[in-house]
Design a protein around this motif. Structure first.
Motif, PDB file in Angstrom:
ATOM      1  N   THR A  76      19.413  -4.269  32.305  1.00  0.00           N
ATOM      2  CA  THR A  76      18.781  -5.500  31.940  1.00  0.00           C
ATOM      3  C   THR A  76      17.936  -5.168  30.302  1.00  0.00           C
ATOM      4  OG1 THR A  76      16.771  -5.191  33.207  1.00  0.00           O
ATOM      5  CG2 THR A  76      18.556  -6.759  33.953  1.00  0.00           C
ATOM      6  N   GLY A  77      17.670  -3.795  30.120  1.00  0.00           N
ATOM      7  CA  GLY A  77      16.769  -3.519  29.211  1.00  0.00           C
ATOM      8  C   GLY A  77      16.164  -2.154  29.030  1.00  0.00           C
ATOM      9  N   LYS A  78      15.674  -1.838  27.924  1.00  0.00           N
ATOM     10  CA  LYS A  78      15.411  -0.365  27.480  1.00  0.00           C
ATOM     11  C   LYS A  78      13.848  -0.502  27.632  1.00  0.00           C
ATOM     12  CE  LYS A  78      15.439   3.284  24.150  1.00  0.00           C
ATOM     13  NZ  LYS A  78      15.853   3.533  22.804  1.00  0.00           N
ATOM     14  N   VAL A  79      13.232   0.537  28.339  1.00  0.00           N
ATOM     15  CA  VAL A  79      11.718   0.494  28.012  1.00  0.00           C
ATOM     16  C   VAL A  79      11.343   0.955  26.446  1.00  0.00           C
ATOM     17  CG1 VAL A  79       9.809   1.812  28.803  1.00  0.00           C
ATOM     18  CG2 VAL A  79      11.560   1.523  30.573  1.00  0.00           C
ATOM     19  N   TRP A  80      10.482   0.288  26.103  1.00  0.00           N
ATOM     20  CA  TRP A  80      10.121   0.222  24.751  1.00  0.00           C
ATOM     21  C   TRP A  80       8.727   0.856  24.581  1.00  0.00           C
ATOM     22  CZ3 TRP A  80       8.085  -4.136  21.243  1.00  0.00           C
ATOM     23  CH2 TRP A  80       8.263  -3.645  19.998  1.00  0.00           C
ATOM     24  N   PRO A 122      -2.016   2.363  30.892  1.00  0.00           N
ATOM     25  CA  PRO A 122      -3.292   2.537  30.361  1.00  0.00           C
ATOM     26  C   PRO A 122      -3.223   2.740  28.997  1.00  0.00           C
ATOM     27  CG  PRO A 122      -2.854   4.307  31.532  1.00  0.00           C
ATOM     28  CD  PRO A 122      -1.665   3.740  31.809  1.00  0.00           C
ATOM     29  N   PHE A 123      -4.313   2.074  28.329  1.00  0.00           N
ATOM     30  CA  PHE A 123      -4.528   2.025  27.031  1.00  0.00           C
ATOM     31  C   PHE A 123      -4.821   3.449  26.343  1.00  0.00           C
ATOM     32  CE2 PHE A 123      -6.429   1.182  22.806  1.00  0.00           C
ATOM     33  CZ  PHE A 123      -5.532   0.395  22.360  1.00  0.00           C
ATOM     34  N   ASN A 124      -4.888   4.642  26.837  1.00  0.00           N
ATOM     35  CA  ASN A 124      -5.214   5.861  26.260  1.00  0.00           C
ATOM     36  C   ASN A 124      -3.912   6.461  26.144  1.00  0.00           C
ATOM     37  OD1 ASN A 124      -4.977   6.175  29.099  1.00  0.00           O
ATOM     38  ND2 ASN A 124      -5.929   8.121  29.128  1.00  0.00           N
ATOM     39  N   THR A 125      -2.700   5.914  26.882  1.00  0.00           N
ATOM     40  CA  THR A 125      -1.330   6.443  26.747  1.00  0.00           C
ATOM     41  C   THR A 125      -0.480   5.277  26.049  1.00  0.00           C
ATOM     42  OG1 THR A 125      -0.653   5.466  28.985  1.00  0.00           O
ATOM     43  CG2 THR A 125      -1.562   7.792  28.893  1.00  0.00           C
ATOM     44  N   PHE A 126      -1.104   4.371  25.298  1.00  0.00           N
ATOM     45  CA  PHE A 126      -0.280   3.462  24.687  1.00  0.00           C
ATOM     46  C   PHE A 126       0.495   3.909  23.556  1.00  0.00           C
ATOM     47  CE2 PHE A 126       0.539   0.731  21.048  1.00  0.00           C
ATOM     48  CZ  PHE A 126       0.768  -0.434  21.640  1.00  0.00           C
ATOM     49  N   GLY A 127       1.963   3.549  23.768  1.00  0.00           N
ATOM     50  CA  GLY A 127       2.833   4.112  22.546  1.00  0.00           C
ATOM     51  C   GLY A 127       4.503   3.920  23.182  1.00  0.00           C
ATOM     52  N   LYS A 128       5.120   4.333  22.146  1.00  0.00           N
ATOM     53  CA  LYS A 128       6.623   4.126  22.367  1.00  0.00           C
ATOM     54  C   LYS A 128       7.099   5.300  23.097  1.00  0.00           C
ATOM     55  CE  LYS A 128      10.756   3.286  19.685  1.00  0.00           C
ATOM     56  NZ  LYS A 128      11.641   3.473  18.513  1.00  0.00           N
ATOM     57  N   LEU A 129       7.939   4.831  24.192  1.00  0.00           N
ATOM     58  CA  LEU A 129       8.574   5.955  24.829  1.00  0.00           C
ATOM     59  C   LEU A 129       9.935   6.101  24.412  1.00  0.00           C
ATOM     60  CD1 LEU A 129       7.722   4.551  28.810  1.00  0.00           C
ATOM     61  CD2 LEU A 129       6.629   6.390  27.587  1.00  0.00           C
ATOM     62  N   ASP A 130      10.149   7.479  23.993  1.00  0.00           N
ATOM     63  CA  ASP A 130      11.363   7.847  23.348  1.00  0.00           C
ATOM     64  C   ASP A 130      12.348   8.360  24.242  1.00  0.00           C
ATOM     65  OD1 ASP A 130      10.697   6.518  20.671  1.00  0.00           O
ATOM     66  OD2 ASP A 130       9.467   8.483  20.299  1.00  0.00           O
ATOM     67  N   SER A 131      13.686   8.604  23.892  1.00  0.00           N
ATOM     68  CA  SER A 131      14.462   9.435  24.654  1.00  0.00           C
ATOM     69  C   SER A 131      14.137  10.787  24.927  1.00  0.00           C
ATOM     70  CB  SER A 131      15.886   9.248  24.031  1.00  0.00           C
ATOM     71  OG  SER A 131      16.114   7.977  23.889  1.00  0.00           O
ATOM     72  N   GLY A 182       6.544   6.515  42.102  1.00  0.00           N
ATOM     73  CA  GLY A 182       6.246   7.863  41.173  1.00  0.00           C
ATOM     74  C   GLY A 182       7.620   8.495  40.890  1.00  0.00           C
ATOM     75  N   SER A 183       8.793   7.593  40.950  1.00  0.00           N
ATOM     76  CA  SER A 183       9.927   8.118  40.535  1.00  0.00           C
ATOM     77  C   SER A 183      10.319   8.826  39.125  1.00  0.00           C
ATOM     78  CB  SER A 183      11.233   7.198  40.785  1.00  0.00           C
ATOM     79  OG  SER A 183      11.228   6.260  40.204  1.00  0.00           O
ATOM     80  N   MET A 184       9.467   8.268  38.239  1.00  0.00           N
ATOM     81  CA  MET A 184       9.502   8.727  36.775  1.00  0.00           C
ATOM     82  C   MET A 184       8.496   9.745  36.509  1.00  0.00           C
ATOM     83  SD  MET A 184      12.443   7.941  35.565  1.00  0.00           S
ATOM     84  CE  MET A 184      12.032   7.928  33.737  1.00  0.00           C
ATOM     85  N   LEU A 185       7.730  10.024  37.533  1.00  0.00           N
ATOM     86  CA  LEU A 185       6.570  11.211  37.087  1.00  0.00           C
ATOM     87  C   LEU A 185       7.269  12.448  36.329  1.00  0.00           C
ATOM     88  CD1 LEU A 185       4.769  10.834  40.450  1.00  0.00           C
ATOM     89  CD2 LEU A 185       3.807  10.402  37.958  1.00  0.00           C
ATOM     90  N   PRO A 186       6.673  12.961  35.443  1.00  0.00           N
ATOM     91  CA  PRO A 186       5.559  12.788  35.001  1.00  0.00           C
ATOM     92  C   PRO A 186       5.509  11.863  33.591  1.00  0.00           C
ATOM     93  CG  PRO A 186       6.295  14.823  34.054  1.00  0.00           C
ATOM     94  CD  PRO A 186       7.284  14.299  35.090  1.00  0.00           C
ATOM     95  N   THR A 187       6.901  11.223  33.093  1.00  0.00           N
ATOM     96  CA  THR A 187       6.664  10.668  32.024  1.00  0.00           C
ATOM     97  C   THR A 187       6.018   9.085  32.058  1.00  0.00           C
ATOM     98  OG1 THR A 187       9.059  11.503  31.737  1.00  0.00           O
ATOM     99  CG2 THR A 187       8.498   9.545  30.350  1.00  0.00           C
ATOM    100  N   ILE A 188       6.365   8.569  33.235  1.00  0.00           N
ATOM    101  CA  ILE A 188       5.818   7.284  33.535  1.00  0.00           C
ATOM    102  C   ILE A 188       5.132   7.327  34.708  1.00  0.00           C
ATOM    103  CG2 ILE A 188       6.138   4.587  33.898  1.00  0.00           C
ATOM    104  CD1 ILE A 188       8.853   5.116  32.484  1.00  0.00           C
TER     105      ILE A 188
END
Length: 174
Positions: free
Chosen positions: A156-160, A165-174, A38-44
């Motif tokens: 190694t990468g940027k979260v895209w 879950p599908f109801n939160t599907f989408g791009k994660l912006d800065s 849960g270190s990225m709550l509430p975003t992730i």
């Protein structure tokens, strides 16, 4: 060669090609991650599934607010890759004081955090080719405030995209 062996040979070729293509995509282009903490709550959220861009992010500068995946530093005590938000860039001064993160003396506006930090972090300048990363759950994240700067080569990468879950599907912006 009879038709049965010919069909089997074609199937083996297709499977081999699919495995090679999958290996190339996962190694160099895109990868997926399941968030174990849960270190990225509430975003992730816990157990969110993410697609990570491993190639295109290398052709642009990492910016404040980017959510990155990286190999942990030895000081972190972690073994698995971590996901955190970039807060400080090379050459900037970072400080955490009175519940605020200050960059070059100016408090960041952080609408994405769960709670304000309950710790202090004395002013320090980020070295070249390093970043200061924090979890959005500031009080429950093993991040730069505990183990120091993140070397650029560890990223190694940027979260895209969040795909589950599908109801939160989408791009994660800065």
């Amino acid at each position: 060669m009879n038709a049965r062996w010919k069909n089997l040979f074609e199937l083996v070729q297709i499977l081999a090609f699919a495995l090679i293509l999958s290996f190339i995509v996962r190694t160099f282009l895109l990868d997926n991650r399941i968030v174990p903490s849960g270190s990225m709550l509430p975003t992730i959220q816990l157990q969110d599934r993410l697609i990570v861009d491993k190639l295109l992010f290398k052709f642009r500068e990492i910016e404040r607010g980017d959510i990155v995946v990286f190999h942990p530093t030895a000081k972190s005590g972690e073994k698995d890759d971590l996901v955190k938000r970039v807060i400080g860039l090379p050459g900037e001064e970072i400080q955490v004081k009175d519940g605020n993160v200050l960059v070059n003396g100016t408090a960041l506006e952080e609408s994405y955090i769960l709670e304000k930090p309950d710790y202090q972090y004395d002013p320090i300048t980020i070295p070249a080719d390093s970043y200061f990363v924090l979890g959005d759950n500031r009080r429950g994240s093993n991040d730069s405030h505990m183990w120091g700067f993140l070397p650029k080569q560890n990223i190694t990468g940027k979260v895209w995209i969040r795909y589950w879950p599908f109801n939160t599907f989408g791009k994660l912006d800065s």
